[in-house]
Design a protein around this motif. Structure first.
Motif, PDB file in Angstrom:
ATOM      1  N   LYS A 251       0.836  -1.215   0.000  1.00 32.71           N
ATOM      2  CA  LYS A 251       0.000   0.000   0.000  1.00 32.71           C
ATOM      3  C   LYS A 251       0.865   1.257   0.000  1.00 32.71           C
ATOM      4  CE  LYS A 251      -4.290  -1.457   2.168  1.00 32.71           C
ATOM      5  NZ  LYS A 251      -5.228  -1.217   3.272  1.00 32.71           N
ATOM      6  N   LYS A 252       2.031   1.171   0.602  1.00 35.42           N
ATOM      7  CA  LYS A 252       2.933   2.325   0.690  1.00 35.42           C
ATOM      8  C   LYS A 252       3.513   2.713  -0.667  1.00 35.42           C
ATOM      9  CE  LYS A 252       4.210   1.275   5.421  1.00 35.42           C
ATOM     10  NZ  LYS A 252       5.266   0.722   6.283  1.00 35.42           N
ATOM     11  N   ASN A 253       3.389   1.830  -1.660  1.00 37.12           N
ATOM     12  CA  ASN A 253       3.851   2.170  -3.009  1.00 37.12           C
ATOM     13  C   ASN A 253       3.020   3.282  -3.627  1.00 37.12           C
ATOM     14  OD1 ASN A 253       5.839   0.228  -2.897  1.00 37.12           O
ATOM     15  ND2 ASN A 253       4.773  -1.240  -4.201  1.00 37.12           N
ATOM     16  N   ARG A 254       1.839   3.549  -3.058  1.00 41.37           N
ATOM     17  CA  ARG A 254       0.952   4.611  -3.545  1.00 41.37           C
ATOM     18  C   ARG A 254       0.892   5.736  -2.511  1.00 41.37           C
ATOM     19  NH1 ARG A 254      -3.400   3.355  -6.956  1.00 41.37           N
ATOM     20  NH2 ARG A 254      -3.898   5.562  -6.816  1.00 41.37           N
ATOM     21  N   PRO A 255       1.891   6.615  -2.474  1.00 42.08           N
ATOM     22  CA  PRO A 255       1.867   7.692  -1.472  1.00 42.08           C
ATOM     23  C   PRO A 255       0.683   8.645  -1.660  1.00 42.08           C
ATOM     24  CG  PRO A 255       3.662   8.041  -3.032  1.00 42.08           C
ATOM     25  CD  PRO A 255       3.061   6.697  -3.325  1.00 42.08           C
ATOM     26  N   THR A 256       0.253   8.812  -2.904  1.00 43.60           N
ATOM     27  CA  THR A 256      -0.932   9.628  -3.195  1.00 43.60           C
ATOM     28  C   THR A 256      -1.761   8.885  -4.235  1.00 43.60           C
ATOM     29  OG1 THR A 256       0.052  10.858  -5.041  1.00 43.60           O
ATOM     30  CG2 THR A 256       0.372  11.778  -2.821  1.00 43.60           C
ATOM     31  N   ARG A 257      -2.932   9.396  -4.511  1.00 45.36           N
ATOM     32  CA  ARG A 257      -3.815   8.768  -5.485  1.00 45.36           C
ATOM     33  C   ARG A 257      -3.185   8.710  -6.873  1.00 45.36           C
ATOM     34  NH1 ARG A 257      -8.736  11.737  -8.248  1.00 45.36           N
ATOM     35  NH2 ARG A 257      -6.887  12.759  -8.988  1.00 45.36           N
ATOM     36  N   ASP A 258      -2.413   9.731  -7.228  1.00 50.37           N
ATOM     37  CA  ASP A 258      -1.878   9.846  -8.577  1.00 50.37           C
ATOM     38  C   ASP A 258      -0.465   9.301  -8.757  1.00 50.37           C
ATOM     39  OD1 ASP A 258      -4.219  11.118  -9.371  1.00 50.37           O
ATOM     40  OD2 ASP A 258      -3.442  13.104  -8.873  1.00 50.37           O
ATOM     41  N   ASP A 259       0.241   9.084  -7.663  1.00 48.87           N
ATOM     42  CA  ASP A 259       1.659   8.734  -7.750  1.00 48.87           C
ATOM     43  C   ASP A 259       1.948   7.318  -7.284  1.00 48.87           C
ATOM     44  OD1 ASP A 259       2.334  11.372  -8.582  1.00 48.87           O
ATOM     45  OD2 ASP A 259       2.226  12.036  -6.500  1.00 48.87           O
ATOM     46  N   PHE A 260       2.967   6.730  -7.905  1.00 51.37           N
ATOM     47  CA  PHE A 260       3.459   5.414  -7.521  1.00 51.37           C
ATOM     48  C   PHE A 260       4.948   5.543  -7.242  1.00 51.37           C
ATOM     49  CE2 PHE A 260       5.584   1.450  -8.387  1.00 51.37           C
ATOM     50  CZ  PHE A 260       4.772   0.514  -7.777  1.00 51.37           C
ATOM     51  N   HIS A 261       5.396   4.964  -6.122  1.00 52.01           N
ATOM     52  CA  HIS A 261       6.821   4.935  -5.806  1.00 52.01           C
ATOM     53  C   HIS A 261       7.112   3.641  -5.066  1.00 52.01           C
ATOM     54  CE1 HIS A 261      10.639   5.893  -3.801  1.00 52.01           C
ATOM     55  NE2 HIS A 261      10.857   6.594  -4.896  1.00 52.01           N
ATOM     56  N   CYS A 262       7.838   2.733  -5.715  1.00 48.81           N
ATOM     57  CA  CYS A 262       8.122   1.424  -5.131  1.00 48.81           C
ATOM     58  C   CYS A 262       9.037   1.563  -3.922  1.00 48.81           C
ATOM     59  CB  CYS A 262       8.756   0.504  -6.162  1.00 48.81           C
ATOM     60  SG  CYS A 262       9.102  -1.148  -5.514  1.00 48.81           S
ATOM     61  N   GLN A 263       8.624   0.974  -2.816  1.00 49.75           N
ATOM     62  CA  GLN A 263       9.398   1.011  -1.586  1.00 49.75           C
ATOM     63  C   GLN A 263      10.611   0.079  -1.652  1.00 49.75           C
ATOM     64  OE1 GLN A 263       8.446   3.239   1.006  1.00 49.75           O
ATOM     65  NE2 GLN A 263       7.244   3.864  -0.766  1.00 49.75           N
ATOM     66  N   SER A 264      10.589  -0.859  -2.571  1.00 52.97           N
ATOM     67  CA  SER A 264      11.657  -1.841  -2.671  1.00 52.97           C
ATOM     68  C   SER A 264      12.766  -1.420  -3.633  1.00 52.97           C
ATOM     69  CB  SER A 264      11.080  -3.189  -3.114  1.00 52.97           C
ATOM     70  OG  SER A 264      12.090  -4.158  -3.225  1.00 52.97           O
ATOM     71  N   CYS A 265      12.410  -1.092  -4.876  1.00 55.83           N
ATOM     72  CA  CYS A 265      13.445  -0.797  -5.881  1.00 55.83           C
ATOM     73  C   CYS A 265      13.540   0.674  -6.257  1.00 55.83           C
ATOM     74  CB  CYS A 265      13.228  -1.637  -7.138  1.00 55.83           C
ATOM     75  SG  CYS A 265      11.828  -1.129  -8.156  1.00 55.83           S
TER      76      CYS A 265
END
Length: 151
Positions: free
Chosen positions: A111-125
């Motif tokens: 779930k943390k990969n989606r910090p906001t509704r519009d953005d994606f940021h992988c916590q792993s890579c």
């Protein structure tokens, strides 16, 4: 006493709803035709999320319920399916679960990969991009896995 103008407004409401329904149906037909034509011209299939039962699976705030329940997701799918069938274009239904939370680069789902509704940021890579684009890549990937090799 009911004024004449207020009775006219209530009489116009069904006409306005029908007009809006016709407009939405026409737009859905147009979009489905464009998608199917593009898929046929490029020799590809169409992958869409299987949203059957989505109203039972998700919860929204009270203020958003009317908007969520007026969303016509079944109609575009049925238009795409019948137009694709006529054109000989394959349509694959994909499980929508976690398509916008899973990293297409490393496969990490959080779930943390989606910090906001519009953005994606992988916590792993560290892969980042627009959430809708990431979901589209994941849907394509799932559809490729489902398709049998016919060559």
């Amino acid at each position: 006493m009911v004024s004449e103008s207020s009775s006219n407004l209530s009489a116009e409401a069904p006409n306005r709803r029908r007009k809006e329904s016709r407009f939405v149906a026409n737009e859905n037909h147009r979009i489905a035709k464009m998608l199917v034509t593009k898929a046929k011209d490029t020799g590809r299939g169409i992958a869409i999320e299987d949203l059957k039962g989505i109203r039972d699976r998700i919860t929204v705030r009270k203020a958003q319920r009317r908007q969520q329940h007026s969303w016509a997701f079944h109609q575009p799918r049925s238009f795409i399916e019948y137009k694709a069938r006529l054109a000989g274009v394959p349509v694959v239904l994909v499980d929508p679960r976690n398509t916008s939370r899973t990293c297409p680069n490393c496969g990490h789902c959080d779930k943390k990969n989606r910090p906001t509704r519009d953005d994606f940021h992988c916590q792993s890579c560290g892969f980042a991009g627009p959430a809708d684009g990431v979901a589209a890549v994941n849907i394509r990937g799932r559809a490729e896995v489902i398709q049998p090799y016919a060559g």
